[in-house]
Design a protein around this motif. Structure first.
Motif, short mmCIF file in Angstrom:
data_model
loop_
_atom_site.label_atom_id
_atom_site.label_comp_id
_atom_site.label_asym_id
_atom_site.label_seq_id
_atom_site.Cartn_x
_atom_site.Cartn_y
_atom_site.Cartn_z
N ASP A 4 36.83 18.35 19.21
CA ASP A 4 36.50 17.86 17.86
C ASP A 4 36.76 18.76 16.67
OD1 ASP A 4 35.52 15.71 19.57
OD2 ASP A 4 33.69 16.39 19.64
N MET A 5 36.53 19.77 16.70
CA MET A 5 36.56 20.75 15.52
C MET A 5 38.16 21.11 15.26
SD MET A 5 33.80 21.44 14.17
CE MET A 5 34.55 22.60 13.09
N GLN A 6 39.08 20.67 16.40
CA GLN A 6 40.24 20.92 16.06
C GLN A 6 40.60 19.66 15.28
OE1 GLN A 6 41.97 21.13 20.04
NE2 GLN A 6 42.25 23.53 19.83
N GLU A 7 40.10 18.32 15.61
CA GLU A 7 40.74 17.26 14.69
C GLU A 7 40.31 17.46 13.61
OE1 GLU A 7 42.24 14.42 15.76
OE2 GLU A 7 42.50 15.77 17.74
N VAL A 8 38.80 17.97 13.17
CA VAL A 8 38.50 18.22 11.70
C VAL A 8 39.63 18.84 11.19
CG1 VAL A 8 36.79 19.18 10.43
CG2 VAL A 8 36.11 17.80 12.37
N ARG A 97 36.50 34.18 10.88
CA ARG A 97 35.93 34.85 12.21
C ARG A 97 35.05 33.86 12.89
NH1 ARG A 97 34.14 40.01 8.62
NH2 ARG A 97 35.99 41.21 8.96
N ARG A 98 34.75 32.93 12.23
CA ARG A 98 33.88 31.67 12.78
C ARG A 98 34.83 30.84 13.62
NH1 ARG A 98 31.19 29.98 16.03
NH2 ARG A 98 29.53 28.47 15.69
N LEU A 99 36.21 30.49 13.12
CA LEU A 99 36.98 29.57 13.81
C LEU A 99 37.41 30.18 15.03
CD1 LEU A 99 39.31 28.22 10.81
CD2 LEU A 99 37.87 26.87 12.57
N GLU A 100 37.61 31.53 14.87
CA GLU A 100 38.04 32.40 16.19
C GLU A 100 36.90 32.45 17.31
OE1 GLU A 100 41.62 35.68 15.41
OE2 GLU A 100 39.64 36.49 14.90
N SER A 101 35.91 32.41 16.81
CA SER A 101 34.71 32.49 17.63
C SER A 101 34.29 31.39 18.34
CB SER A 101 33.72 33.30 16.97
OG SER A 101 32.97 32.40 16.10
N ILE A 134 45.68 31.31 11.91
CA ILE A 134 45.31 31.75 13.42
C ILE A 134 46.23 31.35 14.46
CG2 ILE A 134 43.46 31.50 15.24
CD1 ILE A 134 41.48 31.32 12.67
N ILE A 135 46.67 30.19 14.27
CA ILE A 135 47.59 29.71 15.51
C ILE A 135 49.17 30.73 15.06
CG2 ILE A 135 49.24 27.99 16.02
CD1 ILE A 135 46.93 26.12 15.44
N CYS A 136 49.63 30.96 14.03
CA CYS A 136 50.58 31.73 13.87
C CYS A 136 50.41 33.13 14.43
CB CYS A 136 51.32 31.71 12.27
SG CYS A 136 51.88 30.19 12.02
N GLU A 137 49.25 33.76 14.02
CA GLU A 137 48.89 35.09 14.60
C GLU A 137 48.80 35.17 15.80
OE1 GLU A 137 46.63 36.54 10.33
OE2 GLU A 137 45.35 35.91 11.93
N GLU A 138 48.48 34.31 16.61
CA GLU A 138 48.22 34.12 18.04
C GLU A 138 49.55 34.12 18.80
OE1 GLU A 138 45.39 31.21 18.98
OE2 GLU A 138 43.75 32.67 18.68
N ASN A 139 50.62 33.24 17.91
CA ASN A 139 51.87 33.26 18.56
C ASN A 139 52.90 34.25 18.44
OD1 ASN A 139 52.26 30.50 20.25
ND2 ASN A 139 50.84 30.00 18.43
#
Length: 141
Positions: A4-8, A97-101, A134-139
């Protein structure tokens, strides 16, 4: 909740019916049956663009102070600096930080209130851009 948060995030801060609800998929994390669904979530145009170093805010490309042919790490760093400038360092770090957690156990309404309190309504759309970062950093790891 995570879906749901991903959709937002994918919709620039505008909540809509989550894809998981449309597909009838549960939002359980770490379940191999849902791994393919996770791949689907990251195969949309916004994520593909981000992984190529093209970042979108409200569907529009973000102009960063780097050449068009800059490397992905250089573009990611430029995006980080852009977000710190637009949101302020403290707000950016709190949101990042909140998104990562985020976890499946988080209360969606509470998380939404946290983001709204940190960013305010006028900057809520930046959630999608922080998510792209965050997605780019993770990849890149």
């Amino acid at each position: 909740m995570v879906r749901d948060m991903q959709e937002v995030l994918l919709d620039g801060g505008n909540p809509k019916t989550p894809r998981s609800a449309e597909k009838g998929v549960s939002a359980s994390a770490g379940n191999s049956a849902n791994d393919d669904d996770d791949d689907d979530d990251y195969n949309d145009g916004q994520h593909r663009a981000a992984l190529e170093g093209r970042f979108l805010l409200d569907g529009m490309p973000v102009r960063l102070p780097v050449p068009d042919n800059a490397s992905l790490p250089a573009r990611v760093e430029a995006l980080r600096m852009y977000l710190e400038e637009k949101l302020g360092t403290v707000a950016f770090l709190k949101v990042y930080r909140r998104l990562e957690s985020l976890s499946i156990d988080d209360d969606e309404a509470q998380v939404s209130r946290e983001f709204l309190q940190i960013l305010g309504q006028d900057k809520l759309g930046f959630l999608a851009l922080v998510h792209q970062l965050i997605i780019c950093e993770e990849n890149m790891m």
